[in-house]
Motif scaffolding. Structure first.
Motif, mmCIF file in Angstrom:
data_model
loop_
_atom_site.group_PDB
_atom_site.id
_atom_site.type_symbol
_atom_site.label_atom_id
_atom_site.label_comp_id
_atom_site.label_asym_id
_atom_site.label_seq_id
_atom_site.Cartn_x
_atom_site.Cartn_y
_atom_site.Cartn_z
ATOM 1 N N VAL A 188 3.788 -0.508 3.496
ATOM 2 C CA VAL A 188 4.519 -0.535 2.224
ATOM 3 C C VAL A 188 4.371 0.784 1.480
ATOM 4 C CG1 VAL A 188 4.629 -1.628 -0.052
ATOM 5 C CG2 VAL A 188 4.374 -3.041 1.992
ATOM 6 N N HIS A 189 3.224 1.431 1.625
ATOM 7 C CA HIS A 189 2.925 2.677 0.905
ATOM 8 C C HIS A 189 2.554 3.782 1.896
ATOM 9 C CE1 HIS A 189 2.905 0.265 -2.771
ATOM 10 N NE2 HIS A 189 2.068 -0.569 -2.164
ATOM 11 N N PRO A 190 3.485 4.254 2.698
ATOM 12 C CA PRO A 190 3.152 5.220 3.754
ATOM 13 C C PRO A 190 2.632 6.560 3.235
ATOM 14 C CG PRO A 190 5.527 5.002 3.506
ATOM 15 C CD PRO A 190 4.926 3.909 2.695
ATOM 16 N N ARG A 191 2.871 6.872 1.981
ATOM 17 C CA ARG A 191 2.404 8.149 1.435
ATOM 18 C C ARG A 191 1.050 8.019 0.740
ATOM 19 N NH1 ARG A 191 7.832 11.035 -1.151
ATOM 20 N NH2 ARG A 191 9.061 11.039 0.798
ATOM 21 N N SER A 192 0.581 6.803 0.591
ATOM 22 C CA SER A 192 -0.719 6.585 -0.051
ATOM 23 C C SER A 192 -1.827 6.766 0.975
ATOM 24 C CB SER A 192 -0.786 5.181 -0.652
ATOM 25 O OG SER A 192 0.195 5.023 -1.658
ATOM 26 N N ARG A 193 -2.966 7.197 0.515
ATOM 27 C CA ARG A 193 -4.065 7.530 1.418
ATOM 28 C C ARG A 193 -5.359 6.855 0.999
ATOM 29 N NH1 ARG A 193 -0.286 8.631 3.813
ATOM 30 N NH2 ARG A 193 0.406 10.627 4.687
ATOM 31 N N LEU A 225 -0.649 -5.995 -2.791
ATOM 32 C CA LEU A 225 0.145 -5.120 -1.929
ATOM 33 C C LEU A 225 1.027 -4.174 -2.736
ATOM 34 C CD1 LEU A 225 1.293 -7.623 0.853
ATOM 35 C CD2 LEU A 225 -0.389 -5.796 1.086
ATOM 36 N N ASN A 226 1.383 -4.559 -3.946
ATOM 37 C CA ASN A 226 2.254 -3.719 -4.770
ATOM 38 C C ASN A 226 1.534 -2.542 -5.409
ATOM 39 O OD1 ASN A 226 4.561 -5.231 -4.261
ATOM 40 N ND2 ASN A 226 4.285 -6.551 -6.051
ATOM 41 N N ASP A 227 0.212 -2.563 -5.396
ATOM 42 C CA ASP A 227 -0.543 -1.447 -5.982
ATOM 43 C C ASP A 227 -0.497 -0.261 -5.023
ATOM 44 O OD1 ASP A 227 -2.496 0.325 -7.030
ATOM 45 O OD2 ASP A 227 -3.557 -1.356 -7.946
ATOM 46 N N PRO A 228 0.082 0.878 -5.432
ATOM 47 C CA PRO A 228 0.225 2.020 -4.521
ATOM 48 C C PRO A 228 -1.045 2.845 -4.343
ATOM 49 C CG PRO A 228 1.121 2.586 -6.662
ATOM 50 C CD PRO A 228 0.714 1.136 -6.743
ATOM 51 N N VAL A 229 -2.071 2.551 -5.124
ATOM 52 C CA VAL A 229 -3.330 3.290 -5.046
ATOM 53 C C VAL A 229 -4.285 2.524 -4.147
ATOM 54 C CG1 VAL A 229 -5.313 4.157 -6.348
ATOM 55 C CG2 VAL A 229 -3.008 4.266 -7.332
ATOM 56 N N TYR A 230 -4.939 3.218 -3.208
ATOM 57 C CA TYR A 230 -5.871 2.534 -2.317
ATOM 58 C C TYR A 230 -7.115 2.063 -3.064
ATOM 59 C CZ TYR A 230 -9.205 1.502 1.355
ATOM 60 O OH TYR A 230 -10.143 0.864 2.134
ATOM 61 N N ARG A 272 -0.415 -4.062 6.399
ATOM 62 C CA ARG A 272 0.828 -4.251 5.640
ATOM 63 C C ARG A 272 0.893 -3.293 4.457
ATOM 64 N NH1 ARG A 272 1.171 -10.907 5.354
ATOM 65 N NH2 ARG A 272 1.745 -11.248 7.553
ATOM 66 N N TRP A 273 -0.234 -3.116 3.761
ATOM 67 C CA TRP A 273 -0.251 -2.204 2.618
ATOM 68 C C TRP A 273 0.090 -0.788 3.061
ATOM 69 C CZ3 TRP A 273 -3.134 2.168 1.492
ATOM 70 C CH2 TRP A 273 -3.019 2.646 0.182
ATOM 71 N N GLN A 274 -0.456 -0.340 4.187
ATOM 72 C CA GLN A 274 -0.167 0.999 4.698
ATOM 73 C C GLN A 274 1.324 1.172 4.982
ATOM 74 O OE1 GLN A 274 -3.117 0.748 7.924
ATOM 75 N NE2 GLN A 274 -4.071 2.605 7.108
#
Length: 286
Positions: free
Chosen positions: A237-242, A162-167, A233-235
């Motif tokens: 935590v990282h709302p700007r990641s796509r 979950l801490n990885d900001p890259v999809y 949950r990941w989305q």
């Protein structure tokens, strides 16, 4: 809008209705259609053909649509039923509530690994395996794989993903070293990390869950509902990641032509990942 509950919070009535709907789907023959579909689209990254379901960025959206199709079939039988999720970071023993006789039944017996308890035991007469990796007609499990022990992942394993900001990242397959998708899907990378999370759970349950015919074991749906929840949950935590890869651009690695970008329709439903990024109008996790 309907709810997907943690399996440990299901009432006796909810368990009875869920089991009844699954068994009815099996009797109709439609359940086995879902098993065949998963086997058909279990394509490894060593094969020279598109792979929407596994070892690719579309692992999450493909399985979201797959679960929705299965859930729709269940709800046609009983509109009050939905797929519960199994949080294996907490319910991580053979005595956890999902393995009780009133839900999924327990481990397989020694020797042939046949499940002897619960509604999906072959002896009950309602659950014959018609599309498995062997010709054996019964459901099998092998909790923890005693001959070569494997444990269930823990909260730290999930947190690391979950801490990885890259999809996801090139080469978009089972050896992608970075990205949430492969950290959760859990393909081991020689010299870097072992099998983890999603794949580790399939190995821990063992039996039919350890192969392409894994939906033969109804715990598959509980497990993948938790995968879907972790994507949600990941989305958050990282709302700007796509979702990656995005639209267009196919020059990013040799596997790019075999995977599905944001707006590229996935078989067999011809639904693009972009249509499956948000489930909030359909269901919620409680």
């Amino acid at each position: 809008m309907y709810n997907r509950k943690n399996q440990r919070n299901l009432t006796r009535t909810e368990k009875r209705r869920l089991v009844g709907a699954i068994l009815e789907l099996k009797r109709s023959g439609r359940y086995d259609d879902f098993v065949v579909l998963h086997r058909e689209f279990y394509v490894s990254d060593g094969e020279d053909r598109p792979r929407p379901a596994h070892m690719a960025p579309s692992f999450f959206p493909w399985h979201r649509q797959y679960l929705l199709e299965f859930e729709k079939a269940l709800r046609e039988i009983d509109p009050g039923v939905s797929i519960p999720y199994w949080d294996w970071t907490s319910d991580n023993t053979p005595s956890a509530s999902l393995w009780a006789d009133d839900l999924l039944g327990g481990n397989g017996r020694s020797g042939d690994r046949q499940v002897m308890t619960g509604p999906f035991a072959y002896a009950e007469g309602n659950w014959t395996i018609n599309d498995g990796v062997t010709e054996r007609p019964f459901l099998t499990r092998n909790f923890g794989r005693p001959s070569s022990p494997v444990s269930l992942p823990g909260k730290k394993d999930v947190a690391g993903a979950l801490n990885d900001p890259v999809y996801d990242a090139a080469p978009w397959n089972s050896v992608s070293r970075t990205g949430f998708r492969n950290r959760i899907e859990g393909w081991g990378i020689r010299g870097s990390r072992g099998v983890s999370n999603h794949n580790q759970v399939h190995s821990w349950v063992g039996g039919l869950m350890a192969g392409a015919a894994s939906p033969n074991d109804p715990v598959f749906w509980f497990h993948h509902a938790f995968m879907d929840l972790l994507w949600d949950r990941w989305q958050k935590v990282h709302p700007r990641s796509r979702y990656q890869p995005g639209s267009g651009s196919r020059e990013q690695g040799p596997d790019r032509d075999r995977v599905f970008g944001l707006d590229e329709p996935m078989p067999p439903w011809d639904v693009a990942p972009s249509k499956l990024l948000d489930h909030s109008r359909l269901y919620r996790y409680v």
